[in-house]
Design an enzyme around this catalytic site. Structure first.
Site, short mmCIF file in Angstrom:
data_model
loop_
_atom_site.label_atom_id
_atom_site.label_comp_id
_atom_site.label_asym_id
_atom_site.label_seq_id
_atom_site.Cartn_x
_atom_site.Cartn_y
_atom_site.Cartn_z
N GLY A 217 0.82 -1.22 0.00
CA GLY A 217 0.00 0.00 0.00
C GLY A 217 0.85 1.26 0.00
O GLY A 217 0.53 2.24 -0.69
N THR B 171 -5.14 -12.10 -3.75
CA THR B 171 -3.90 -12.86 -3.86
C THR B 171 -4.10 -14.17 -4.63
O THR B 171 -5.20 -14.72 -4.63
CB THR B 171 -3.37 -13.18 -2.43
OG1 THR B 171 -2.38 -14.20 -2.50
CG2 THR B 171 -4.47 -13.68 -1.51
N ASP B 172 -3.01 -14.67 -5.20
CA ASP B 172 -3.09 -15.97 -5.89
C ASP B 172 -3.34 -17.12 -4.91
O ASP B 172 -3.76 -18.21 -5.30
CB ASP B 172 -1.82 -16.23 -6.72
CG ASP B 172 -0.53 -16.26 -5.91
OD1 ASP B 172 -0.57 -16.06 -4.68
OD2 ASP B 172 0.54 -16.48 -6.52
N GLU B 173 -3.10 -16.85 -3.62
CA GLU B 173 -3.23 -17.93 -2.62
C GLU B 173 -4.67 -18.40 -2.47
O GLU B 173 -4.92 -19.47 -1.91
CB GLU B 173 -2.64 -17.49 -1.27
CG GLU B 173 -1.18 -17.10 -1.40
CD GLU B 173 -0.44 -17.02 -0.08
OE1 GLU B 173 -0.84 -17.67 0.88
OE2 GLU B 173 0.57 -16.28 -0.04
N TYR C 124 -5.24 -17.58 6.37
CA TYR C 124 -5.00 -16.33 5.64
C TYR C 124 -5.71 -16.36 4.29
O TYR C 124 -6.51 -15.49 3.96
CB TYR C 124 -3.50 -16.08 5.44
CG TYR C 124 -3.20 -15.06 4.35
CD1 TYR C 124 -3.54 -13.72 4.52
CD2 TYR C 124 -2.60 -15.45 3.15
CE1 TYR C 124 -3.29 -12.78 3.52
CE2 TYR C 124 -2.35 -14.52 2.14
CZ TYR C 124 -2.69 -13.19 2.33
OH TYR C 124 -2.46 -12.26 1.33
N LYS D 170 -8.90 -14.25 2.79
CA LYS D 170 -8.77 -13.42 1.58
C LYS D 170 -9.78 -13.86 0.53
O LYS D 170 -10.36 -13.04 -0.19
CB LYS D 170 -7.35 -13.50 1.00
CG LYS D 170 -6.29 -12.77 1.78
CD LYS D 170 -6.50 -11.27 1.88
CE LYS D 170 -6.27 -10.56 0.55
NZ LYS D 170 -6.36 -9.07 0.70
N GLY E 282 0.15 -27.42 6.27
CA GLY E 282 -0.70 -27.17 5.09
C GLY E 282 -0.01 -26.37 4.00
O GLY E 282 -0.66 -25.68 3.21
N1 LIG Z 1 2.79 -9.39 0.09
C1 LIG Z 1 2.43 -10.12 -0.95
O1 LIG Z 1 3.24 -10.84 -1.53
C2 LIG Z 1 1.00 -10.05 -1.47
C3 LIG Z 1 0.69 -10.72 -2.65
C4 LIG Z 1 -0.61 -10.62 -3.15
C5 LIG Z 1 -1.56 -9.88 -2.48
N2 LIG Z 1 -1.23 -9.26 -1.31
C6 LIG Z 1 -2.27 -8.46 -0.62
O2 LIG Z 1 -1.85 -7.11 -0.65
C7 LIG Z 1 -2.31 -6.42 0.50
C8 LIG Z 1 -1.16 -5.71 1.19
O3 LIG Z 1 -0.20 -6.69 1.60
P1 LIG Z 1 1.17 -6.27 2.29
O4 LIG Z 1 2.15 -7.34 2.00
O5 LIG Z 1 1.47 -4.86 1.95
O6 LIG Z 1 0.73 -6.37 3.83
P2 LIG Z 1 1.31 -5.59 5.10
O7 LIG Z 1 1.04 -6.51 6.25
O8 LIG Z 1 2.68 -5.10 4.86
O9 LIG Z 1 0.36 -4.31 5.22
C9 LIG Z 1 -0.96 -4.38 5.69
C10 LIG Z 1 -1.37 -2.98 6.12
O10 LIG Z 1 -2.74 -3.03 6.51
C11 LIG Z 1 -2.89 -2.36 7.76
N3 LIG Z 1 -4.02 -2.97 8.48
C12 LIG Z 1 -4.10 -4.23 8.98
N4 LIG Z 1 -5.28 -4.41 9.61
C13 LIG Z 1 -5.96 -3.23 9.47
C14 LIG Z 1 -7.24 -2.80 9.89
N5 LIG Z 1 -8.06 -3.61 10.58
N6 LIG Z 1 -7.64 -1.55 9.58
C15 LIG Z 1 -6.82 -0.72 8.89
N7 LIG Z 1 -5.59 -1.07 8.48
C16 LIG Z 1 -5.16 -2.32 8.76
C17 LIG Z 1 -1.56 -2.57 8.48
O11 LIG Z 1 -1.36 -1.61 9.51
C18 LIG Z 1 -0.58 -2.46 7.32
O12 LIG Z 1 -0.21 -1.11 7.11
C19 LIG Z 1 -3.02 -7.46 1.36
O13 LIG Z 1 -4.40 -7.36 1.12
C20 LIG Z 1 -2.48 -8.78 0.85
O14 LIG Z 1 -3.40 -9.82 1.03
C21 LIG Z 1 0.03 -9.32 -0.79
#
Ligand SMILES: NC(=O)c1ccc[n+]([C@@H]2O[C@H](COP(=O)([O-])OP(=O)(O)OC[C@H]3O[C@@H](n4cnc5c(N)ncnc54)[C@H](O)[C@@H]3O)[C@@H](O)[C@H]2O)c1
Length: 323
Positions: free
Chosen positions: A13, A127-129, A151, A155, A276
């Site tokens: 983000g 996510t692809d998961e 997780y 999702k 898993g």
């Molecule tokens: N990291 C990967 O490889 C990947 C791949 C595909 C999709 N995603 C998706 O992308 C998104 C971001 O992933 P990331 O790796 O940046 O995660 P991250 O854990 O680094 O960031 C998550 C953010 O969400 C905030 N957050 C968590 N709970 C919250 C709540 N209840 N209210 C408000 N804010 C909240 C956290 O403070 C954090 O800033 C997720 O939805 C994840 O499922 C991640």
């Protein structure tokens, strides 16, 4: 265009917010960007330091499960890009409750607010998961969802809810499903920053099982580019895959990280496999390539070298997080 970014202080983000404000994404420059983030353990305001002084940026600390906070945050925005989530599989195995709460109920709270306010577009970052595991070939967007971890199940729940708001209410929803991301500002519990920071500190790295699990690694910049294309031109109600990085076994990834940090296999500790543990993920990205002209731009070798260098240069960012 006024954009609300949930989870904009997290790894992906915050990259989206930095790039959106810098104008390096394939979408029109926003008039305003609001970040709504609870600042859980993985959220970090320092991730927004490079754009802190941009007058278009407003930060709101709040929980996406809090209907009053969400209602106020959503008002006046044209687009919502929804990243906020509990994101670490291992933590979801230890305890699933925060995953269901944030990922499912939080997403529903946001969708309801967007529906009430008539928000123009809702981009749900998935996510692809959600597909589970695939031995051969690659998933297309119409593949049935079969998530295996708490997780990915949470999702999948949020992903299907977002699509349900399109079908039921006619809301302008688009969903992206991306492969594994890597890059700067990633919290050092995820495999690449965990291994790199352990190695830079002279420690060892834990390798799950036989190290044969396969992941497609995509630089976070390419994920954000794909999301921007979908935000701008994706068709309402559609799912788009974002991937096309490099598929590697965890053992191959470990070899590359050891080499990048000047360490040998004596620094690797085999550990019992994750419960898993999905064996392989693989996305077919023809849809986003053909419809929206997407292809990844950062090759893994360059991206990994830059990432390792960033962790070398930014101890002040990650050392407090590891403590
Ligand atoms: N990291 C990967 O490889 C990947 C791949 C595909 C999709 N995603 C998706 O992308 C998104 C971001 O992933 P990331 O790796 O940046 O995660 P991250 O854990 O680094 O960031 C998550 C953010 O969400 C905030 N957050 C968590 N709970 C919250 C709540 N209840 N209210 C408000 N804010 C909240 C956290 O403070 C954090 O800033 C997720 O939805 C994840 O499922 C991640």
């Amino acid at each position: 265009m006024r954009v609300l970014v949930t989870g904009g202080a997290g790894f992906i983000g915050s990259e989206y917010v930095r790039e959106l404000l810098r104008g390096s994404l394939p979408v029109a420059a926003p008039a305003a960007v609001t970040v709504l983030d609870k600042l859980t353990y993985s959220g970090n305001l320092a991730n927004l330091d490079p754009v802190r002084d941009d007058p278009r940026l407003t930060f709101v600390q709040g929980d996406i499960c809090d209907a009053a906070v969400v209602d106020q945050a959503v008002a006046g925005h044209d687009v919502i890009v929804h990243f906020a989530a509990e994101s670490h599989v291992d933590r979801s195995i230890e305890g699933a409750a925060p995953f269901v709460t944030t990922n499912v109920l939080g997403t529903q709270t946001l969708l309801d607010a967007a529906l009430r306010h008539g928000t123009g577009r809702f981009v749900h970052v998935s996510t692809d998961e959600v597909y589970g595991s695939i031995e051969n070939g690659s998933w297309t967007e119409d593949w049935p969802l079969a998530p295996n971890s708490p997780y990915s199940a949470s999702k999948a729940g949020s992903d299907l809810l977002a699509l349900a708001y399109f079908r039921t209410h006619g809301m302008d929803v688009v969903v992206t499903r991306c492969s594994n991301n890597y890059g700067h500002y990633q919290f050092p519990e995820k495999v690449i920053p965990l291994f790199v920071t352990n190695l830079l500190d002279g420690g060892t790295v834990p390798l799950y099982g036989d190290g044969g699990n396969i992941r497609d690694w995509l630089h976070v910049h390419d994920h954000c580019r794909g999301i921007a294309l979908v935000q701008d031109k994706g068709r309402p109600g559609e799912v788009y895959h974002i991937g096309g990085g490099t598929e590697l076994t965890n053992k191959e990834l470990t070899a590359r990280l050891l080499a990048a940090c000047g360490a040998g296999w004596d620094r690797v500790t085999p550990v019992t496999d994750r419960k898993g543990h999905d064996r392989r993920y693989s996305l077919d990205i023809s849809k986003i390539s053909q419809e929206l002209g997407y292809s990844p731009s950062v090759d893994l070798e360059t991206g990994l070298a830059q990432t390792v260098q960033w962790y070398r240069d930014n101890r002040a960012w990650w050392e407090p997080l590891k403590r």
